[in-house]
Design a protein around this motif. Structure first.
Motif, PDB file in Angstrom:
ATOM      1  N   ARG A 224      36.655  41.336  36.895  1.00  0.00           N
ATOM      2  CA  ARG A 224      36.466  41.844  35.500  1.00  0.00           C
ATOM      3  C   ARG A 224      37.525  42.723  35.241  1.00  0.00           C
ATOM      4  O   ARG A 224      37.954  42.939  34.184  1.00  0.00           O
ATOM      5  CB  ARG A 224      34.979  42.391  35.596  1.00  0.00           C
ATOM      6  N   GLU A 225      37.707  43.641  36.180  1.00  0.00           N
ATOM      7  CA  GLU A 225      38.821  44.707  35.899  1.00  0.00           C
ATOM      8  C   GLU A 225      40.148  44.368  35.600  1.00  0.00           C
ATOM      9  O   GLU A 225      40.840  44.643  34.634  1.00  0.00           O
ATOM     10  CB  GLU A 225      38.899  45.731  36.911  1.00  0.00           C
ATOM     11  N   GLY A 226      40.515  43.094  36.528  1.00  0.00           N
ATOM     12  CA  GLY A 226      41.920  42.321  36.115  1.00  0.00           C
ATOM     13  C   GLY A 226      41.695  41.856  34.827  1.00  0.00           C
ATOM     14  O   GLY A 226      42.659  42.035  34.040  1.00  0.00           O
ATOM     15  N   TRP A 227      40.697  41.296  34.375  1.00  0.00           N
ATOM     16  CA  TRP A 227      40.542  40.591  32.969  1.00  0.00           C
ATOM     17  C   TRP A 227      40.824  41.655  32.046  1.00  0.00           C
ATOM     18  O   TRP A 227      41.622  41.347  30.701  1.00  0.00           O
ATOM     19  CB  TRP A 227      39.379  39.983  32.813  1.00  0.00           C
ATOM     20  N   GLN A 228      39.953  42.908  31.912  1.00  0.00           N
ATOM     21  CA  GLN A 228      40.362  43.724  30.934  1.00  0.00           C
ATOM     22  C   GLN A 228      41.498  44.266  30.841  1.00  0.00           C
ATOM     23  O   GLN A 228      42.292  44.494  29.719  1.00  0.00           O
ATOM     24  CB  GLN A 228      39.541  44.924  31.466  1.00  0.00           C
ATOM     25  N   TYR A 362      46.055  36.386  37.055  1.00  0.00           N
ATOM     26  CA  TYR A 362      45.866  35.982  35.635  1.00  0.00           C
ATOM     27  C   TYR A 362      46.977  35.520  35.060  1.00  0.00           C
ATOM     28  O   TYR A 362      46.914  34.426  34.382  1.00  0.00           O
ATOM     29  CB  TYR A 362      45.124  37.024  34.769  1.00  0.00           C
ATOM     30  N   ASP A 363      48.099  36.018  35.130  1.00  0.00           N
ATOM     31  CA  ASP A 363      49.322  35.593  34.814  1.00  0.00           C
ATOM     32  C   ASP A 363      49.627  34.222  35.248  1.00  0.00           C
ATOM     33  O   ASP A 363      49.890  33.338  34.766  1.00  0.00           O
ATOM     34  CB  ASP A 363      50.579  36.565  35.105  1.00  0.00           C
ATOM     35  N   TRP A 364      49.680  34.087  36.684  1.00  0.00           N
ATOM     36  CA  TRP A 364      49.911  32.897  37.383  1.00  0.00           C
ATOM     37  C   TRP A 364      48.866  31.732  37.014  1.00  0.00           C
ATOM     38  O   TRP A 364      48.986  30.580  36.496  1.00  0.00           O
ATOM     39  CB  TRP A 364      49.734  32.989  39.125  1.00  0.00           C
ATOM     40  N   PHE A 365      47.379  32.315  36.868  1.00  0.00           N
ATOM     41  CA  PHE A 365      46.562  31.218  36.525  1.00  0.00           C
ATOM     42  C   PHE A 365      46.818  30.441  34.970  1.00  0.00           C
ATOM     43  O   PHE A 365      46.644  29.265  34.886  1.00  0.00           O
ATOM     44  CB  PHE A 365      45.058  31.887  36.387  1.00  0.00           C
TER      45      PHE A 365
END
Length: 441
Positions: A224-228, A362-365
């Motif tokens: 969640r922190e990474g997504w924010q 998230y970038d790679w995803f």
């Protein structure tokens, strides 16, 4: 941490006199050496895997399925890999991933050398390799970004990518020649050995300069922190969406259509390996340029240099003579490398260290999310529309999404900073930050 005796500063940069530049500390040097080794093996293995499928009686659809089998677990496990890499020592995650890649490639090589591998076996081994990459990628990017000082980041990333590109150049050319001379099995075996050597080098990385994570929270909280952090930056998610499409169609062209065009019109694995090598040579030239050029508007300069990435697909669609293809691949490699260095510099200066691997995940995803679909659909698309039309479609999509991302204001306006951001909140560039960074001497 600070009380522990160390031979370097908090970025792993040696205090003692060294022939290396000040920004090329111990961790950076180990990471660069290991990346060179793995790129030598992996770029040759990319050629070998496609021709292993073709020599086993497969067609373009089978090549696409094997490529998709590698990328699907990469998509599924990337976010978990990023959270794990920000929680555990990153070099442990990297070494474990290298061990898995070594094992999967060694078994793949043994199957090819001792008999005719069947499609499901090649897909399973490719999937294991993709799983290893899902955990390796975010850990490696976070480790690299934490190993250099902010003021020196642009040059450090350019030199790192130049070393990787040089290894890719040699690996692709040598891999194509080895496939033509000895068959794909020996190239896959060499890739397994490269993963073993690189894993041994990465075992010596030092993570003592990275502050320990505070207790509390779990995997979902980390995600969640990474997504924010990711979703709060339009330039970040805008470019990731762009490359989710661009990477997919380029992967389809390189992994599926390229070997088929090479087989039918260019003379087989050897010339195709040399064409990939020309792309690698271009990336070396682009990285060399970026050791000196420091564009003030990082992402604007980088994004404009993505347009030529459409040229290789267009060249294969014609198809052009091999010499023209070499030139096109060189130009595409040089220009996309300008984007690559600019992108890494932007991430380094804008994303807090404690969240680097999660944001990288998230970038790679996003960047690989559509690759399995594109590579699996490449064969059916060829059957439905013809190879030429499919390749022109790949080129057109690259141009379209690159033009679209230029509509995002932050992509056009993000400036180079003189110091990295240390907090999780996005900051607007100040008047001082808008000035280009001085010489990196």
């Amino acid at each position: 941490m600070a009380s522990r005796p160390r031979r370097g500063d908090s970025h792993g940069v040696p205090i003692t006199t060294s022939r290396r530049p000040a920004w090329a500390g111990r961790n950076y040097s180990l990471l660069t050496a290991a990346a060179v080794v793995t790129n030598l093996g992996s770029n040759g293995a990319l050629v070998a895997a496609a021709f292993a499928v073709l020599e086993a009686g497969g067609d373009g659809g089978d090549v696409g399925l094997v490529a998709a089998a590698r990328t699907l677990p990469l998509v599924l496990f990337l976010l978990i890999g990023g959270a794990v890499a920000d929680r555990l020592p990153r070099h442990h995650v990297m070494v474990a991933a290298n061990a898995l890649n070594c094992l999967s490639q060694a078994v793949f090589a043994a199957l090819v050398l001792t008999g005719d591998p069947v499609l499901w076996q090649m897909m399973l081994l490719a999937a294991l390799g993709g799983t290893g990459q899902a955990f390796f990628g975010p850990a490696a990017e976070g480790m690299l970004m934490s190993s250099v000082q902010g003021e020196q980041a642009g040059r450090a990333f350019a030199v790192f990518r130049m070393a990787m590109s040089g290894a890719g150049l040699g690996g692709a050319a040598l891999g194509g020649a080895m496939v033509a001379a000895m068959g794909p099995g020996w190239v896959l075996a060499a890739d397994a050995a490269a993963f073993a050597v690189a894993g041994a080098l990465r075992a010596f990385l030092d993570v003592g300069h990275i502050p320990p994570r505070a207790p509390g929270g779990g995997l979902l909280a980390d995600l969640r922190e990474g997504w924010q952090e990711f979703a709060g930056r339009p330039w970040l998610w805008g470019i990731v969406v762009q490359f989710s499409i661009a990477n997919a169609v380029v992967a389809a062209a390189d992994a599926v259509y390229g070997p088929l065009v090479a087989r039918d019109h260019l003379g087989g694995a050897g010339p195709w390996g040399l064409a990939l090598g020309a792309f690698g040579a271009g990336t070396v030239a682009g990285a060399l340029l970026m050791t000196r050029w420091k564009p003030r508007r990082l992402l604007l300069a980088g994004t404009l240099c993505v347009f030529p990435l459409a040229l290789p697909s267009a060249a294969l669609a014609v198809p052009v003579p091999i010499g023209v293809l070499f030139a096109v691949m060189f130009v595409a490699g040089a220009t996309v490398e300008v984007f690559g260095v600019s992108w890494m510099t932007a991430l380094h200066q804008e994303i807090p260290e404690a969240k680097l691997s999660r944001v990288s995940a998230y970038d790679w995803f996003g960047s690989v999310a559509f690759v399995p679909l594109a590579t699996a659909a490449a064969g059916p698309a060829e059957d439905a529309f013809g190879r030429t039309a499919a390749l022109w479609g790949c080129a057109g999509l690259v141009v379209l999404v690159t033009a679209a991302v230029l509509c995002v204001p932050d992509v056009r306006n993000l400036r180079r900073r003189t110091t990295p951001v240390t907090k999780g909140v996005a900051e607007r560039p100040s008047a001082d930050a808008e000035r280009p960074v001085g010489g990196l001497g």
